[in-house]
Scaffold this active site. Sequence first.
Site, short mmCIF file in Angstrom:
data_model
loop_
_atom_site.label_atom_id
_atom_site.label_comp_id
_atom_site.label_asym_id
_atom_site.label_seq_id
_atom_site.Cartn_x
_atom_site.Cartn_y
_atom_site.Cartn_z
N TYR A 123 18.82 34.76 -13.52
CA TYR A 123 20.04 34.55 -12.75
C TYR A 123 21.20 35.37 -13.31
O TYR A 123 21.89 36.09 -12.58
CB TYR A 123 20.41 33.07 -12.75
N GLY B 80 29.50 27.19 1.44
CA GLY B 80 29.05 26.44 0.27
C GLY B 80 30.19 25.73 -0.44
O GLY B 80 31.31 25.61 0.07
#
Length: 361
Positions: A186, A16
């Site tokens: 999150y 990523g």
Amino acid sequence: MTASTLGTVLVTGGAGFIGCALSHKLAATAERWVVIDNLHPQVHPSAERPADLHEAAELVVGDVTDAAAWDALLADVRPDVIVHLAAETGTAQSLHAATSHAEANVVGTTEMLDALGRAGQVPAHFVLSSSRAVYGEGQWQREDGTVFEPGQRSHAQFERGEWDFPAAKPLPSRAAVTMPAPTSVYGATKLAQEHILSAWSAAHDAKLTVLRLQNVYGPGQSLINSYTGIVSLFSQLAMDGGTIQVYEDGRIVRDFVFIDDIAESFRAVITAGPAADVSRFDIGSGVGTTILELAQAIAAYHDAPAPVVNGMYRDGDVRHAECSIEDSLAGLDWAPAWDVTRGVAALQEWIAAQRGADVQE
């Protein structure tokens, strides 16, 4: 541990944004630099090895929630250091995708630890990519000097347009002082990662370093993921001559930290080795920027229309997210080198280059 003596490093989610940037700092100097990544379509639409991943990195395509993938990987790899980047991100997205966030962030972490147990392996050092989201609203200070934790702003507050907490000012978060109190799913899953890794590491005499990252941006960031990267989203809109819409009254504050500074913080932690059984550091620029200031700077760069403050809001959003990097400067061989003006300009150049390449193809 120094860069010249790096053993085997395993990076979850290492294909990523942050993982690719970090690979260019250290992959060539490690005995082995192994990446496990599921090449999520939200980040990797072609599901191919990213060109930005250093050639020395060994890429294993697999999901951190898959026990079989872990068993196969650890049959071949015995990591000295695990850099745990793999995660579902996006505070707003997590409110309606709680299960996927819990699976990737919490179950993905426990599957990793269970697999290490089955393989009889205990890495010397875990480095966790955590988030400023664990703090929620953090601490605020009243006019009389008292400090309090206001908690989450309510839907009713938003409807009344009460963006701030009355007669109080926000304080920068600081790992040694600010109590984590996430206001998003999150953030809650990132804090769970911290707790899980801390408990496992303590029981197995491993070391853990937690880096609580502020808002990361810069070249290499996904240009298609609408849930991460407000800087890149604003940039692309302004490039197309659009008007940037800014929520609340425009004075939401974030600490925007450039990708190279983030990669350098990981490099510093990995090469120096753990400073304690568990260490926590705030990684940001140390400077807060309002969303309106950011939008105005990007619009001016492209001679786009002036941003519009629209008074809209997102439930669960944090008003003020800024950190003190004092302890990080003292505890790490690291300091941020990029201010937001220079960093935003570099991002504009990179996005323009990416768009040019797409047109040529």
